[in-house]
Design a protein around this motif. Sequence first.
Motif, PDB file in Angstrom:
ATOM      1  N   GLN A 149      11.492  -7.217  -4.923  1.00 35.97           N
ATOM      2  CA  GLN A 149      10.303  -7.938  -5.377  1.00 35.97           C
ATOM      3  C   GLN A 149       9.218  -7.931  -4.299  1.00 35.97           C
ATOM      4  O   GLN A 149       8.048  -7.702  -4.586  1.00 35.97           O
ATOM      5  N   THR A 150       9.627  -8.141  -3.064  1.00 34.28           N
ATOM      6  CA  THR A 150       8.675  -8.116  -1.953  1.00 34.28           C
ATOM      7  C   THR A 150       8.030  -6.745  -1.822  1.00 34.28           C
ATOM      8  O   THR A 150       6.819  -6.636  -1.604  1.00 34.28           O
ATOM      9  N   VAL A 151       8.827  -5.693  -1.949  1.00 35.61           N
ATOM     10  CA  VAL A 151       8.279  -4.333  -1.852  1.00 35.61           C
ATOM     11  C   VAL A 151       7.289  -4.088  -2.989  1.00 35.61           C
ATOM     12  O   VAL A 151       6.195  -3.557  -2.761  1.00 35.61           O
ATOM     13  N   ALA A 156       1.665  -3.284  -4.304  1.00 38.72           N
ATOM     14  CA  ALA A 156       0.514  -3.641  -5.155  1.00 38.72           C
ATOM     15  C   ALA A 156      -0.655  -4.117  -4.292  1.00 38.72           C
ATOM     16  O   ALA A 156      -1.816  -3.751  -4.537  1.00 38.72           O
ATOM     17  N   GLU A 157      -0.351  -4.905  -3.287  1.00 39.37           N
ATOM     18  CA  GLU A 157      -1.396  -5.389  -2.383  1.00 39.37           C
ATOM     19  C   GLU A 157      -2.019  -4.233  -1.601  1.00 39.37           C
ATOM     20  O   GLU A 157      -3.227  -4.197  -1.383  1.00 39.37           O
ATOM     21  N   TRP A 158      -1.194  -3.280  -1.195  1.00 41.94           N
ATOM     22  CA  TRP A 158      -1.708  -2.135  -0.434  1.00 41.94           C
ATOM     23  C   TRP A 158      -2.630  -1.256  -1.262  1.00 41.94           C
ATOM     24  O   TRP A 158      -3.449  -0.534  -0.714  1.00 41.94           O
ATOM     25  N   PRO A 162      -5.305  -1.168   1.775  1.00 42.42           N
ATOM     26  CA  PRO A 162      -4.358  -0.268   2.452  1.00 42.42           C
ATOM     27  C   PRO A 162      -4.107  -0.700   3.899  1.00 42.42           C
ATOM     28  O   PRO A 162      -5.010  -1.216   4.570  1.00 42.42           O
ATOM     29  N   PRO A 163      -2.879  -0.497   4.370  1.00 46.27           N
ATOM     30  CA  PRO A 163      -2.587  -0.822   5.772  1.00 46.27           C
ATOM     31  C   PRO A 163      -3.367   0.091   6.711  1.00 46.27           C
ATOM     32  O   PRO A 163      -3.765   1.198   6.334  1.00 46.27           O
ATOM     33  N   ALA A 164      -3.583  -0.379   7.927  1.00 47.46           N
ATOM     34  CA  ALA A 164      -4.374   0.370   8.908  1.00 47.46           C
ATOM     35  C   ALA A 164      -3.693   1.678   9.317  1.00 47.46           C
ATOM     36  O   ALA A 164      -4.379   2.654   9.623  1.00 47.46           O
ATOM     37  N   SER A 165      -2.377   1.702   9.321  1.00 52.14           N
ATOM     38  CA  SER A 165      -1.642   2.902   9.739  1.00 52.14           C
ATOM     39  C   SER A 165      -0.242   2.855   9.142  1.00 52.14           C
ATOM     40  O   SER A 165       0.199   1.820   8.634  1.00 52.14           O
TER      41      SER A 165
END
Length: 185
Positions: A149-151, A156-158, A162-165
């Motif tokens: 669920q966390t993944v 979805a949030e990314w 998007p993450p920086a790296s």
Amino acid sequence: MRSRARLDRISVGQPGCSLRSQPHRDVRTALPNRETGGLMRALCIAPDTAISELDLPEPGAPSAIREHIGSSGAVDLGVYHRQALLHMHGDGHAIGLAQNIAAWALASAWRGIVLYPMHGPVVVTGRAEDGGVAALDDDLAQQAHAVAQTVRETLAEWRLRPPASNEAALSELLAYAARDVVPSQ
């Protein structure tokens, strides 16, 4: 040694857990079949982060596991928690199965280190004292569900942020997964 884990994009159209998976029945109350010896609880984590509850036949568990991960041949077995086994397609990467980020995050959190990528559906079972396959206990099943669920939520949030790296993504996801596998008190 620096890990080479890398989060690749998930392709939702790739094979997941076998569609033959059945709704979970509580193994403590399931009546054993005299011919098969009973059922044992397991989970199948698909590359798209979906989890299927499985009832594996005790004497036929290895062939049922091969069917659920889509392998007619080799099945790799990983021990990432002393009470669990992860069963993976032996040629998943080579034949182009999608990366299984949820199974990777769960295994990495259980081991406390960044592991190599996993590909294709992954079946999670319990581990008997002799190292063989056993029913998965409720606490470990809950941890697997929480990590998946966390993944899902993190991916979805990314999409929006998007993450920086890649390193930041790995660190963020593993921190969340580590929180999800803390044993309940």
